[in-house]
Design an enzyme around this catalytic site. Structure first.
Site, PDB file in Angstrom:
ATOM      1  N   GLY A  28      -1.781   0.767   5.883  1.00 52.55           N
ATOM      2  CA  GLY A  28      -2.940  -0.035   5.522  1.00 52.55           C
ATOM      3  C   GLY A  28      -2.644  -1.025   4.419  1.00 52.55           C
ATOM      4  N   HIS A  34       2.648  -7.403   7.556  1.00 53.53           N
ATOM      5  CA  HIS A  34       2.168  -6.564   8.647  1.00 53.53           C
ATOM      6  C   HIS A  34       1.743  -7.413   9.851  1.00 53.53           C
ATOM      7  CE1 HIS A  34       1.255  -3.816   5.132  1.00 53.53           C
ATOM      8  NE2 HIS A  34       2.004  -3.050   5.901  1.00 53.53           N
ATOM      9  N   GLY A 144       9.621  -3.162   9.375  1.00 52.33           N
ATOM     10  CA  GLY A 144      10.174  -4.221   8.549  1.00 52.33           C
ATOM     11  C   GLY A 144      11.517  -3.856   7.941  1.00 52.33           C
ATOM     12  N   SER A 182       4.431  -6.814  -0.396  1.00 55.09           N
ATOM     13  CA  SER A 182       4.307  -5.364  -0.473  1.00 55.09           C
ATOM     14  C   SER A 182       2.876  -5.024  -0.845  1.00 55.09           C
ATOM     15  CB  SER A 182       5.263  -4.792  -1.529  1.00 55.09           C
ATOM     16  OG  SER A 182       4.968  -3.438  -1.809  1.00 55.09           O
ATOM     17  N   ARG A 184       2.067  -2.770  -2.718  1.00 53.15           N
ATOM     18  CA  ARG A 184       2.072  -2.386  -4.126  1.00 53.15           C
ATOM     19  C   ARG A 184       2.061  -3.594  -5.076  1.00 53.15           C
ATOM     20  NH1 ARG A 184       5.150   2.143  -2.006  1.00 53.15           N
ATOM     21  NH2 ARG A 184       4.166   4.088  -2.668  1.00 53.15           N
TER      22      ARG A 184
END
Length: 273
Positions: A28, A34, A144, A182, A184
Site C-alpha cells: 500500500g 507502484h 521493483g 519509497s 517511507r
C-alpha cells in the site's frame, strides 16, 4: 474493479478469468513506482491483480509496523484508475493462522546485507509472497529492482520450489532529483529529504567511476562513503546478480547497493550495471 478481502473472495473473483494474469503485490501507500508495475502488468496480461497487505511477519521488533503509512481510500482510487481488475485487500487473520508451516530464507543470501540488521525479515517476505502467489496463481508477478535482495530471493524461491510463475523485475522509479521513490519517504522532513539525496548521488558516483574505467570495488566504495558522510551508513556493497561479493565490477553482472539512516528513517537504494 472487484475488491476481495479473503482467500475465498479472491478465488471467486478469479473464477472465469481467461488468459494471462499479471500480479503486483504491495504494502500500500501506492506511488508512481507502484503504478509503473501495474501499468506493465496491464500492458502484458489479460487480467491484473494487485494486493495490498502490510505483512507483519517481515517487520522486526521495534520497526515501523504500527506507523507504516496506510492510505486505503487513495490506494483504492489509484488501483481503479490504473485499470486493476481485482484488488486483494486482506487483514492479518485472512493471511495467517496459528502454528503455521514456515518458509525460511537461504542460510547465506538471506542473512547478508539486509539480513544482517534484519534477521528473519526475509523469512516473512518469502512466506507472504508464497501465500500470495499460491492464491493468485499469476502468469507473471512484478517486483521493483529497488528491493534487489528481496527480488533475488523471490526469484530463487520460485526456481527452487518449481513454481509456475514468471518473476518480472522492474526498474526503480525516481523523483526528478534522483531520490528513489519509497513509501517511507513520507517520514522525511524537508532537510532530511535533501540529505537523502546522498544515496542516489553515491550510486551515480559509482556509475561514473565505472564508466571512466575504475572497476576496483574498494576504490568505488571509498568514494561512495565520502559522499554519504555524515549519514549513518549501514552498508555499501558491490555484488553480482547472485549476491556474491566482488573485488572488481563485472559489467552486466553487478549491483551496487547502499543502506543508510536519514534521521530515524532507514532508506535503501541500488544501481544495476
Amino acid at each position: 474493479m472487484i475488491i476481495a478481502r479473503s482467500a475465498t473472495e479472491l478465488r471467486d473473483a478469479l473464477k472465469g478469468k481467461n488468459g494471462s494474469i499479471g500480479f503486483v503485490p504491495t504494502m500500500g501507500a501506492l506511488h508512481i513506482g507502484h503504478r509503473s508495475l501495474i501499468e506493465a502488468a496491464r500492458g502484458n496480461n489479460d487480467t491484473v491483480v494487485v494486493s495490498i497487505f502490510v505483512n507483519p511477519t517481515q517487520f522486526l521488533p521495534g520497526e515501523d509496523l504500527s506507523k507504516y503509512p496506510r492510505r486505503e481510500e487513495a490506494d483504492f482510487k489509484i488501483c481503479e484508475l490504473s485499470g486493476v481488475d481485482i484488488l486483494f485487500y486482506p487483514d492479518v487473520q485472512a493471511m495467517y493462522g496459528e502454528d503455521e508451516v514456515r518458509i525460511t530464507a537461504p542460510d547465506v543470501r538471506g542473512y547478508i546485507l539486509e539480513g544482517v540488521s534484519r534477521p528473519g525479515h526475509f523469512d516473512g517476505v518469502l512466506t507472504v509472497v508464497m501465500k500470495l502467489l499460491n492464491l493468485v496463481r499469476p502468469t507473471r508477478a512484478y517486483f521493483g529492482k529497488k528491493d534487489a535482495q528481496q527480488l533475488a530471493l523471490i526469484a530463487q524461491m520460485v526456481e527452487n520450489l518449481f513454481m509456475d510463475v514468471e518473476i518480472v523485475p522492474m526498474e526503480t522509479v525516481r523523483e526528478k532529483d534522483g531520490l528513489a521513490l519509497s513509501s517511507r519517504n513520507v517520514y522525511l522532513s524537508g532537510e532530511e529529504r535533501t540529505e537523502a539525496l546522498k544515496l542516489s548521488a553515491a550510486l551515480k558516483c559509482s556509475t561514473n567511476m565505472v564508466m571512466q574505467g575504475t572497476l576496483e570495488v574498494t576504490e568505488i566504495q571509498k568514494a561512495m562513503m565520502d559522499i554519504l558522510a555524515p549519514l549513518e551508513v549501514e552498508y555499501t556493497a558491490i555484488v553480482n546478480r547472485r549476491f556474491e561479493s566482488l573485488s572488481r565490477v563485472l559489467i552486466g553482472d553487478t549491483i551496487v547497493l547502499v543502506a543508510a539512516r536519514v534521521g530515524s528513517t532507514r532508506l535503501i537504494d541500488n544501481v544495476w550495471m
